[in-house]
Design a protein around this motif. Structure first.
Motif, PDB file in Angstrom:
ATOM      1  N   PRO A 235      -7.703 -19.162  18.886  1.00  0.00           N
ATOM      2  CA  PRO A 235      -6.526 -18.781  18.096  1.00  0.00           C
ATOM      3  C   PRO A 235      -6.038 -19.891  17.168  1.00  0.00           C
ATOM      4  N   VAL A 236      -6.173 -21.148  17.579  1.00  0.00           N
ATOM      5  CA  VAL A 236      -5.762 -22.259  16.716  1.00  0.00           C
ATOM      6  C   VAL A 236      -6.654 -22.323  15.489  1.00  0.00           C
ATOM      7  N   ALA A 237      -7.967 -22.280  15.694  1.00  0.00           N
ATOM      8  CA  ALA A 237      -8.906 -22.359  14.576  1.00  0.00           C
ATOM      9  C   ALA A 237      -8.754 -21.167  13.638  1.00  0.00           C
ATOM     10  N   VAL A 238      -8.566 -19.981  14.190  1.00  0.00           N
ATOM     11  CA  VAL A 238      -8.443 -18.784  13.368  1.00  0.00           C
ATOM     12  C   VAL A 238      -7.143 -18.808  12.569  1.00  0.00           C
ATOM     13  N   SER A 239      -6.048 -19.281  13.178  1.00  0.00           N
ATOM     14  CA  SER A 239      -4.772 -19.365  12.461  1.00  0.00           C
ATOM     15  C   SER A 239      -4.886 -20.305  11.266  1.00  0.00           C
ATOM     16  N   ALA A 240      -5.514 -21.451  11.472  1.00  0.00           N
ATOM     17  CA  ALA A 240      -5.706 -22.393  10.366  1.00  0.00           C
ATOM     18  C   ALA A 240      -6.610 -21.792   9.297  1.00  0.00           C
ATOM     19  N   ALA A 241      -7.665 -21.111   9.714  1.00  0.00           N
ATOM     20  CA  ALA A 241      -8.578 -20.503   8.744  1.00  0.00           C
ATOM     21  C   ALA A 241      -7.865 -19.435   7.916  1.00  0.00           C
ATOM     22  N   ALA A 242      -7.008 -18.651   8.546  1.00  0.00           N
ATOM     23  CA  ALA A 242      -6.272 -17.626   7.813  1.00  0.00           C
ATOM     24  C   ALA A 242      -5.326 -18.253   6.790  1.00  0.00           C
ATOM     25  N   ALA A 243      -4.633 -19.333   7.188  1.00  0.00           N
ATOM     26  CA  ALA A 243      -3.710 -19.993   6.267  1.00  0.00           C
ATOM     27  C   ALA A 243      -4.454 -20.622   5.097  1.00  0.00           C
ATOM     28  N   LEU A 244      -5.575 -21.285   5.361  1.00  0.00           N
ATOM     29  CA  LEU A 244      -6.328 -21.939   4.290  1.00  0.00           C
ATOM     30  C   LEU A 244      -7.020 -20.916   3.397  1.00  0.00           C
ATOM     31  N   THR A 245      -7.438 -19.792   3.962  1.00  0.00           N
ATOM     32  CA  THR A 245      -7.994 -18.727   3.124  1.00  0.00           C
ATOM     33  C   THR A 245      -6.905 -18.116   2.256  1.00  0.00           C
ATOM     34  N   GLY A 246      -5.706 -17.954   2.826  1.00  0.00           N
ATOM     35  CA  GLY A 246      -4.587 -17.478   2.014  1.00  0.00           C
ATOM     36  C   GLY A 246      -4.299 -18.408   0.849  1.00  0.00           C
ATOM     37  N   LEU A 247      -4.388 -19.714   1.111  1.00  0.00           N
ATOM     38  CA  LEU A 247      -4.198 -20.679   0.029  1.00  0.00           C
ATOM     39  C   LEU A 247      -5.295 -20.529  -1.017  1.00  0.00           C
ATOM     40  N   ALA A 248      -6.538 -20.299  -0.581  1.00  0.00           N
ATOM     41  CA  ALA A 248      -7.638 -20.106  -1.529  1.00  0.00           C
ATOM     42  C   ALA A 248      -7.412 -18.869  -2.390  1.00  0.00           C
ATOM     43  N   VAL A 249      -6.923 -17.790  -1.779  1.00  0.00           N
ATOM     44  CA  VAL A 249      -6.628 -16.577  -2.548  1.00  0.00           C
ATOM     45  C   VAL A 249      -5.508 -16.839  -3.545  1.00  0.00           C
ATOM     46  N   HIS A 250      -4.469 -17.533  -3.089  1.00  0.00           N
ATOM     47  CA  HIS A 250      -3.342 -17.866  -3.978  1.00  0.00           C
ATOM     48  C   HIS A 250      -3.822 -18.750  -5.126  1.00  0.00           C
TER      49      HIS A 250
ATOM     50  N   GLY B  35       0.124 -12.086   6.530  1.00  0.00           N
ATOM     51  CA  GLY B  35      -1.240 -11.912   7.012  1.00  0.00           C
ATOM     52  C   GLY B  35      -1.644 -12.978   8.017  1.00  0.00           C
ATOM     53  N   VAL B  36      -1.238 -14.233   7.753  1.00  0.00           N
ATOM     54  CA  VAL B  36      -1.538 -15.320   8.686  1.00  0.00           C
ATOM     55  C   VAL B  36      -0.886 -15.047  10.035  1.00  0.00           C
ATOM     56  N   LEU B  37       0.358 -14.604  10.007  1.00  0.00           N
ATOM     57  CA  LEU B  37       1.076 -14.338  11.256  1.00  0.00           C
ATOM     58  C   LEU B  37       0.424 -13.204  12.035  1.00  0.00           C
ATOM     59  N   LEU B  38       0.024 -12.153  11.344  1.00  0.00           N
ATOM     60  CA  LEU B  38      -0.606 -11.027  12.023  1.00  0.00           C
ATOM     61  C   LEU B  38      -1.980 -11.408  12.587  1.00  0.00           C
ATOM     62  N   VAL B  39      -2.763 -12.129  11.774  1.00  0.00           N
ATOM     63  CA  VAL B  39      -4.084 -12.560  12.244  1.00  0.00           C
ATOM     64  C   VAL B  39      -3.944 -13.490  13.438  1.00  0.00           C
ATOM     65  N   SER B  40      -2.956 -14.384  13.384  1.00  0.00           N
ATOM     66  CA  SER B  40      -2.762 -15.315  14.480  1.00  0.00           C
ATOM     67  C   SER B  40      -2.389 -14.581  15.766  1.00  0.00           C
ATOM     68  N   CYS B  41      -1.523 -13.587  15.662  1.00  0.00           N
ATOM     69  CA  CYS B  41      -1.137 -12.835  16.857  1.00  0.00           C
ATOM     70  C   CYS B  41      -2.330 -12.060  17.413  1.00  0.00           C
ATOM     71  N   ALA B  42      -3.150 -11.506  16.516  1.00  0.00           N
ATOM     72  CA  ALA B  42      -4.324 -10.771  16.977  1.00  0.00           C
ATOM     73  C   ALA B  42      -5.381 -11.701  17.546  1.00  0.00           C
ATOM     74  N   ALA B  43      -5.378 -12.964  17.088  1.00  0.00           N
ATOM     75  CA  ALA B  43      -6.413 -13.904  17.534  1.00  0.00           C
ATOM     76  C   ALA B  43      -6.291 -14.250  19.007  1.00  0.00           C
ATOM     77  N   GLY B  44      -5.146 -13.954  19.614  1.00  0.00           N
ATOM     78  CA  GLY B  44      -4.984 -14.234  21.033  1.00  0.00           C
ATOM     79  C   GLY B  44      -5.954 -13.461  21.901  1.00  0.00           C
ATOM     80  N   ARG B  45      -6.496 -12.367  21.374  1.00  0.00           N
ATOM     81  CA  ARG B  45      -7.445 -11.555  22.148  1.00  0.00           C
ATOM     82  C   ARG B  45      -8.896 -11.836  21.772  1.00  0.00           C
ATOM     83  N   LEU B  46      -9.099 -12.731  20.788  1.00  0.00           N
ATOM     84  CA  LEU B  46     -10.466 -13.001  20.337  1.00  0.00           C
ATOM     85  C   LEU B  46     -11.178 -13.960  21.274  1.00  0.00           C
ATOM     86  N   ARG B  47     -12.462 -13.764  21.422  1.00  0.00           N
ATOM     87  CA  ARG B  47     -13.304 -14.701  22.155  1.00  0.00           C
ATOM     88  C   ARG B  47     -14.333 -15.346  21.233  1.00  0.00           C
ATOM     89  N   ARG B  48     -14.644 -14.676  20.120  1.00  0.00           N
ATOM     90  CA  ARG B  48     -15.587 -15.213  19.142  1.00  0.00           C
ATOM     91  C   ARG B  48     -14.886 -15.292  17.797  1.00  0.00           C
TER      92      ARG B  48
END
Length: 348
Positions: free
Chosen positions: A296-311, A162-175
């Motif tokens: 994309p950097v901030a979103v990738s970190a947020a996805a990883a830390l949220t994954g840790l919270a879920v785990h 999920g982190v990898l997919l979110v990070s790849c998609a984050a390249g198109r995000l502006r917000r």
């Protein structure tokens, strides 16, 4: 007469000076430490040292990450991700999938550390200037995702993918705000889901699947934590005293942990302790929302830390200092102020 544009530029607040999240983070960590000591008072068998060590590990990792991210915004997270992968792959038995596999001697904790490595590799990829370097770092993240599957943790594998997919998609995000809100919702649903399973408030088919994956004993531990919270809602039973009060633990000394960070926090430190844990996670998201790093950097970190919270909602991975230090390090890197200017957008 000074130029009016120059005066307005000097008078305007600097966008890189963000005191809010730093002050809030210090207040949250200090409050967590203070409440831990307060709940330990009056319990001769309470041991607050474990929680205090976890808080110290987060603070130390965060400080190191801020420094490393400022000096080496690409190399620092890349080195961290590579070190985690090599440590797990090269240590004898690290990829065996055994429950007590090294380096942390708990397979799920090893996998959680690898998932943080995936987040670090993605952060490094979006900090890189050259496309070839970015592709290599994303390939490293893919390899680390595969390693989580080899060590036998389906939760960490799903998190890493999920982190990898979110990070790849984050390249198109502006917000980044809407996606961070979705991540917060995911963490909340995971915590609520553990409560629903413990109380039996889910369909029997879903509960059967959960028992098959998590074991009946784990759900009984969650129920014991709910009982302790209901009996001691304000101060809990005291830090590290869950095992002394849990009938499931007393019947089987396999582990004295509740296998859920939110439920164990509520049982040992009451509802105020649980609220402080939630505040700590919300502070993480707020710091990443205000981060000067590219989205994309901030979103990738947020996805990883949220994954840790879920785990952490279904296992006691936060009981390992290496995992909490890695979480703080990743957050520090993703919120650092690099000494060199970074473009706000990256080619996808």
């Amino acid at each position: 007469m000074p130029d009016s544009d120059a005066v307005s530029t000097l008078a305007a607040p600097c966008p890189h000076r963000l005191p809010g999240p730093e002050v809030a983070g210090a207040a949250v960590l200090t409050s967590c430490a203070g409440w831990t000591l307060a709940t330990a008072a009056g319990h001769s068998s309470a041991r607050p040292e474990g929680v205090l060590l976890a808080l110290l590990a987060v603070a130390a990792g965060y400080a190191a990450g801020r420094v490393a991210g400022a000096l080496l915004p690409t190399a620092a997270p890349a080195a961290a991700a590579l070190a985690v992968g090599l440590l797990t792959a090269l240590v004898p038995g690290g990829l065996s999938g055994a429950p007590l596999a090294p380096p942390l001697h708990y397979g799920n904790a090893d996998a959680a550390l690898l998932a943080l490595g995936v987040g670090a590799a993605c952060c490094a990829a979006w900090s890189a200037d050259r496309s070839a370097v970015r592709a290599a770092l994303l390939a490293l993240a893919s390899v680390l995702t595969g390693l989580t599957l080899l060590v036998g943790s389906l939760t960490a594998f799903a998190t890493s993918a999920g982190v990898l997919l979110v990070s790849c998609a984050a390249g198109r995000l502006r917000r980044r705000g809407p996606l961070l809100a979705v991540l917060a919702l995911c963490a909340a649903l995971a915590a609520v889901g553990t409560v629903a399973l413990a109380r039996g408030a889910v369909p029997e088919t879903l509960r059967g699947h959960a028992v098959a994956e998590l074991s009946e004993r784990r759900i009984e531990l969650w129920n014991d934590a709910l009982v302790q919270t209901r009996l001691h809602p304000l101060r809990g039973v005291g830090p590290d005293r869950f095992g002394e009060q849990s009938p499931t633990v007393l019947a089987d000394r396999d582990t004295d942990r509740a296998h859920s960070a939110p439920l164990q926090q509520a049982a040992e430190q009451g509802l105020p302790g649980l609220a402080l844990l939630a505040c700590a996670y919300l502070w993480v998201l707020w710091a990443l929302l205000r981060s000067p790093r590219p989205t994309p950097v901030a979103v990738s970190a947020a996805a990883a830390l949220t994954g840790l919270a879920v785990h952490a909602s279904i296992d006691y991975v936060l009981s390992f200092a290496a995992v909490t230090t890695g979480a703080g390090l990743l957050l520090g890197i993703a919120t650092a102020h690099p000494l060199t200017e970074e473009p706000t957008t990256r080619p996808t």
